[in-house]
Design a protein around this motif. Structure first.
Motif, PDB file in Angstrom:
ATOM      1  N   VAL A   1       0.857  -1.190   0.000  1.00  0.00           N
ATOM      2  CA  VAL A   1       0.000   0.000   0.000  1.00  0.00           C
ATOM      3  C   VAL A   1       0.892   1.237   0.000  1.00  0.00           C
ATOM      4  O   VAL A   1       1.803   1.351   0.823  1.00  0.00           O
ATOM      5  CB  VAL A   1      -0.932   0.049   1.231  1.00  0.00           C
ATOM      6  N   GLY A   2       0.606   2.148  -0.924  1.00  0.00           N
ATOM      7  CA  GLY A   2       1.364   3.388  -0.999  1.00  0.00           C
ATOM      8  C   GLY A   2       0.463   4.592  -0.979  1.00  0.00           C
ATOM      9  O   GLY A   2      -0.674   4.554  -1.454  1.00  0.00           O
ATOM     10  N   GLY A   3       0.992   5.656  -0.422  1.00  0.00           N
ATOM     11  CA  GLY A   3       0.228   6.899  -0.392  1.00  0.00           C
ATOM     12  C   GLY A   3       1.140   8.094  -0.512  1.00  0.00           C
ATOM     13  O   GLY A   3       2.240   8.105   0.038  1.00  0.00           O
ATOM     14  N   GLY A   4       0.674   9.078  -1.249  1.00  0.00           N
ATOM     15  CA  GLY A   4       1.379  10.348  -1.303  1.00  0.00           C
ATOM     16  C   GLY A   4       1.243  11.042   0.043  1.00  0.00           C
ATOM     17  O   GLY A   4       0.258  10.838   0.758  1.00  0.00           O
ATOM     18  N   LEU A   5       2.240  11.845   0.385  1.00  0.00           N
ATOM     19  CA  LEU A   5       2.199  12.601   1.631  1.00  0.00           C
ATOM     20  C   LEU A   5       1.750  14.027   1.329  1.00  0.00           C
ATOM     21  O   LEU A   5       2.275  14.679   0.425  1.00  0.00           O
ATOM     22  CB  LEU A   5       3.577  12.630   2.291  1.00  0.00           C
ATOM     23  N   TYR A   6       0.786  14.478   2.111  1.00  0.00           N
ATOM     24  CA  TYR A   6       0.255  15.823   1.963  1.00  0.00           C
ATOM     25  C   TYR A   6       0.141  16.435   3.350  1.00  0.00           C
ATOM     26  O   TYR A   6      -0.610  15.926   4.187  1.00  0.00           O
ATOM     27  CB  TYR A   6      -1.115  15.792   1.280  1.00  0.00           C
ATOM     28  N   ALA A   7       0.913  17.471   3.601  1.00  0.00           N
ATOM     29  CA  ALA A   7       0.888  18.163   4.898  1.00  0.00           C
ATOM     30  C   ALA A   7       1.061  17.185   6.061  1.00  0.00           C
ATOM     31  O   ALA A   7       0.363  17.253   7.066  1.00  0.00           O
ATOM     32  CB  ALA A   7      -0.401  18.957   5.045  1.00  0.00           C
ATOM     33  N   GLY A   8       1.995  16.248   5.904  1.00  0.00           N
ATOM     34  CA  GLY A   8       2.309  15.313   6.978  1.00  0.00           C
ATOM     35  C   GLY A   8       1.318  14.181   7.164  1.00  0.00           C
ATOM     36  O   GLY A   8       1.358  13.492   8.178  1.00  0.00           O
ATOM     37  N   ARG A   9       0.429  13.990   6.193  1.00  0.00           N
ATOM     38  CA  ARG A   9      -0.541  12.896   6.281  1.00  0.00           C
ATOM     39  C   ARG A   9      -0.492  12.079   5.009  1.00  0.00           C
ATOM     40  O   ARG A   9      -0.266  12.604   3.927  1.00  0.00           O
ATOM     41  CB  ARG A   9      -1.949  13.442   6.463  1.00  0.00           C
ATOM     42  N   TRP A  10      -0.737  10.794   5.162  1.00  0.00           N
ATOM     43  CA  TRP A  10      -0.833   9.868   4.032  1.00  0.00           C
ATOM     44  C   TRP A  10      -2.089  10.209   3.250  1.00  0.00           C
ATOM     45  O   TRP A  10      -3.107  10.629   3.826  1.00  0.00           O
ATOM     46  CB  TRP A  10      -0.942   8.465   4.602  1.00  0.00           C
ATOM     47  N   HIS A  11      -2.090   9.976   1.967  1.00  0.00           N
ATOM     48  CA  HIS A  11      -3.243  10.265   1.112  1.00  0.00           C
ATOM     49  C   HIS A  11      -4.499   9.599   1.680  1.00  0.00           C
ATOM     50  O   HIS A  11      -4.454   8.452   2.132  1.00  0.00           O
ATOM     51  CB  HIS A  11      -2.973   9.761  -0.309  1.00  0.00           C
ATOM     52  N   LYS A  12      -5.605  10.320   1.642  1.00  0.00           N
ATOM     53  CA  LYS A  12      -6.857   9.815   2.239  1.00  0.00           C
ATOM     54  C   LYS A  12      -7.295   8.477   1.658  1.00  0.00           C
ATOM     55  O   LYS A  12      -7.844   7.635   2.377  1.00  0.00           O
ATOM     56  CB  LYS A  12      -7.967  10.848   2.114  1.00  0.00           C
ATOM     57  N   ASP A  13      -7.057   8.233   0.362  1.00  0.00           N
ATOM     58  CA  ASP A  13      -7.471   6.946  -0.221  1.00  0.00           C
ATOM     59  C   ASP A  13      -6.680   5.785   0.370  1.00  0.00           C
ATOM     60  O   ASP A  13      -7.235   4.703   0.592  1.00  0.00           O
ATOM     61  CB  ASP A  13      -7.322   6.961  -1.741  1.00  0.00           C
ATOM     62  N   ALA A  14      -5.401   5.983   0.632  1.00  0.00           N
ATOM     63  CA  ALA A  14      -4.581   4.944   1.258  1.00  0.00           C
ATOM     64  C   ALA A  14      -5.052   4.695   2.686  1.00  0.00           C
ATOM     65  O   ALA A  14      -5.185   3.539   3.117  1.00  0.00           O
ATOM     66  CB  ALA A  14      -3.108   5.330   1.224  1.00  0.00           C
ATOM     67  N   ARG A  15      -5.317   5.768   3.417  1.00  0.00           N
ATOM     68  CA  ARG A  15      -5.807   5.625   4.801  1.00  0.00           C
ATOM     69  C   ARG A  15      -7.140   4.878   4.833  1.00  0.00           C
ATOM     70  O   ARG A  15      -7.332   3.967   5.645  1.00  0.00           O
ATOM     71  CB  ARG A  15      -5.970   6.997   5.464  1.00  0.00           C
ATOM     72  N   ARG A  16      -8.045   5.255   3.952  1.00  0.00           N
ATOM     73  CA  ARG A  16      -9.364   4.609   3.915  1.00  0.00           C
ATOM     74  C   ARG A  16      -9.249   3.143   3.516  1.00  0.00           C
ATOM     75  O   ARG A  16      -9.973   2.290   4.046  1.00  0.00           O
ATOM     76  CB  ARG A  16     -10.281   5.347   2.950  1.00  0.00           C
ATOM     77  N   PHE A  17      -8.370   2.836   2.571  1.00  0.00           N
ATOM     78  CA  PHE A  17      -8.169   1.453   2.150  1.00  0.00           C
ATOM     79  C   PHE A  17      -7.751   0.598   3.341  1.00  0.00           C
ATOM     80  O   PHE A  17      -8.310  -0.477   3.582  1.00  0.00           O
ATOM     81  CB  PHE A  17      -7.118   1.371   1.036  1.00  0.00           C
ATOM     82  N   VAL A  18      -6.765   1.073   4.089  1.00  0.00           N
ATOM     83  CA  VAL A  18      -6.267   0.308   5.234  1.00  0.00           C
ATOM     84  C   VAL A  18      -7.360   0.146   6.288  1.00  0.00           C
ATOM     85  O   VAL A  18      -7.553  -0.942   6.831  1.00  0.00           O
ATOM     86  CB  VAL A  18      -4.999   0.967   5.823  1.00  0.00           C
ATOM     87  N   ARG A  19      -8.087   1.196   6.541  1.00  0.00           N
ATOM     88  CA  ARG A  19      -9.165   1.119   7.532  1.00  0.00           C
ATOM     89  C   ARG A  19     -10.255   0.129   7.082  1.00  0.00           C
ATOM     90  O   ARG A  19     -10.716  -0.706   7.856  1.00  0.00           O
ATOM     91  CB  ARG A  19      -9.740   2.522   7.748  1.00  0.00           C
ATOM     92  N   ARG A  20     -10.637   0.208   5.817  1.00  0.00           N
ATOM     93  CA  ARG A  20     -11.700  -0.636   5.270  1.00  0.00           C
ATOM     94  C   ARG A  20     -11.315  -2.119   5.247  1.00  0.00           C
ATOM     95  O   ARG A  20     -12.147  -2.992   5.428  1.00  0.00           O
ATOM     96  CB  ARG A  20     -12.031  -0.145   3.859  1.00  0.00           C
ATOM     97  N   HIS A  21     -10.040  -2.411   5.019  1.00  0.00           N
ATOM     98  CA  HIS A  21      -9.589  -3.796   4.846  1.00  0.00           C
ATOM     99  C   HIS A  21      -8.665  -4.264   5.975  1.00  0.00           C
ATOM    100  O   HIS A  21      -7.935  -5.237   5.802  1.00  0.00           O
ATOM    101  CB  HIS A  21      -8.880  -3.944   3.500  1.00  0.00           C
ATOM    102  N   ALA A  22      -8.706  -3.606   7.114  1.00  0.00           N
ATOM    103  CA  ALA A  22      -7.768  -3.905   8.204  1.00  0.00           C
ATOM    104  C   ALA A  22      -7.783  -5.376   8.608  1.00  0.00           C
ATOM    105  O   ALA A  22      -6.730  -5.979   8.820  1.00  0.00           O
ATOM    106  CB  ALA A  22      -8.059  -3.021   9.413  1.00  0.00           C
ATOM    107  N   ARG A  23      -8.949  -5.971   8.689  1.00  0.00           N
ATOM    108  CA  ARG A  23      -9.034  -7.372   9.122  1.00  0.00           C
ATOM    109  C   ARG A  23      -8.312  -8.289   8.141  1.00  0.00           C
ATOM    110  O   ARG A  23      -7.561  -9.173   8.545  1.00  0.00           O
ATOM    111  CB  ARG A  23     -10.503  -7.767   9.252  1.00  0.00           C
ATOM    112  N   GLU A  24      -8.542  -8.084   6.851  1.00  0.00           N
ATOM    113  CA  GLU A  24      -7.891  -8.906   5.825  1.00  0.00           C
ATOM    114  C   GLU A  24      -6.385  -8.634   5.772  1.00  0.00           C
ATOM    115  O   GLU A  24      -5.585  -9.552   5.597  1.00  0.00           O
ATOM    116  CB  GLU A  24      -8.491  -8.628   4.448  1.00  0.00           C
ATOM    117  N   LEU A  25      -6.012  -7.372   5.921  1.00  0.00           N
ATOM    118  CA  LEU A  25      -4.591  -7.009   5.857  1.00  0.00           C
ATOM    119  C   LEU A  25      -3.800  -7.589   7.023  1.00  0.00           C
ATOM    120  O   LEU A  25      -2.615  -7.899   6.877  1.00  0.00           O
ATOM    121  CB  LEU A  25      -4.430  -5.486   5.820  1.00  0.00           C
TER     122      LEU A  25
END
Length: 169
Positions: free
Chosen positions: A53-77
Motif C-alpha cells: 500500500v502506498g500513499g502520497g504525503l500531503y501536509a504530513g498525512r498519508w493520502h486519504k485513499d490509502a488511509r481509507r483502504f487500510v481502515r476498510r480492509h484492516a481485518r484482511e490485511l
C-alpha cells in the motif's frame, strides 16, 4: 509461494501511481503476478496473497485513499504479508537517508504488523492539481525527486522475500 500481489495507492497528481506501477513491474519480472490499482477501486483482497500500500504525503498525512483502504480492509490485511510506502519529500532527502513514517502510518505499521515501510521522493510538476500544489510549483520548489533505482531495489527485496516463502519441491 505467495504468487499474487496487490499494489494499491492513493494519489492526487499521479506520481504515486507511477511508483506503484514500477513496483508491480518488478514483481512481475521476478515471476510473481502483480497488479497496481487505485486504493479507492479495490473492493476485496480475497484473490491476493500479499499487499503493498502506498500513499502520497500531503501536509504530513498519508493520502486519504490509502488511509481509507487500510481502515476498510484492516481485518484482511492483518492476515497477509503487507508492505507500505510513502511518497512526498520534494527534495533529495529520501534518496540520501531513511525517512521515518508519518505518525498515522506508524500507527498502521504497529496495528497490522507491517513487514517494512519506506519513503520515496515525491514529484510535483506543472499542471499539478490543488491550490497549494500549484503554489509550490510556481515558487520553484516542485520537481521530480523519485529515485526509480531505489524503488525498483525495494520492490526486488519484496519479491525475494515472497519467493523465499515458496515451499521447495
Amino acid at each position: 509461494m505467495r504468487s499474487k500481489v496487490l499494489v494499491v495507492y492513493g494519489t492526487t497528481n499521479g506520481s504515486t501511481a507511477q511508483i506503484a506501477e514500477a513496483i508491480a513491474d518488478v514483481l512481475r519480472k521476478e515471476g510473481l503476478t502483480a497488479e497496481a490499482l487505485p486504493a479507492r477501486s479495490v473492493t476485496g483482497l480475497e484473490p491476493y496473497d500479499a499487499v503493498v500500500v502506498g500513499g502520497g504525503l500531503y501536509a504530513g498525512r498519508w493520502h486519504k485513499d490509502a488511509r481509507r483502504f487500510v481502515r476498510r480492509h484492516a481485518r484482511e490485511l492483518a492476515g497477509c504479508p503487507l508492505w507500505l510506502f510513502s511518497s512526498g519529500p520534494l527534495d533529495a532527502s529520501a534518496s540520501e537517508r531513511d525517512i521515518p513514517p508519518v505518525p498515522g502510518v506508524r500507527r498502521i505499521m504497529i496495528r497490522l504488523d507491517v513487514q517494512e515501510h519506506v519513503t520515496f521522493g515525491g514529484c510535483l510538476e506543472a499542471g499539478a492539481r490543488g491550490f497549494i500544489a500549484r503554489k509550490i510549483v510556481s515558487s520553484g520548489k516542485g520537481g521530480d525527486f523519485r529515485d526509480f533505482d531505489q524503488i525498483e531495489a525495494w520492490a526486488g527485496r519484496i519479491a525475494s522475500e515472497l519467493v523465499r516463502e515458496s515451499p521447495r519441491t
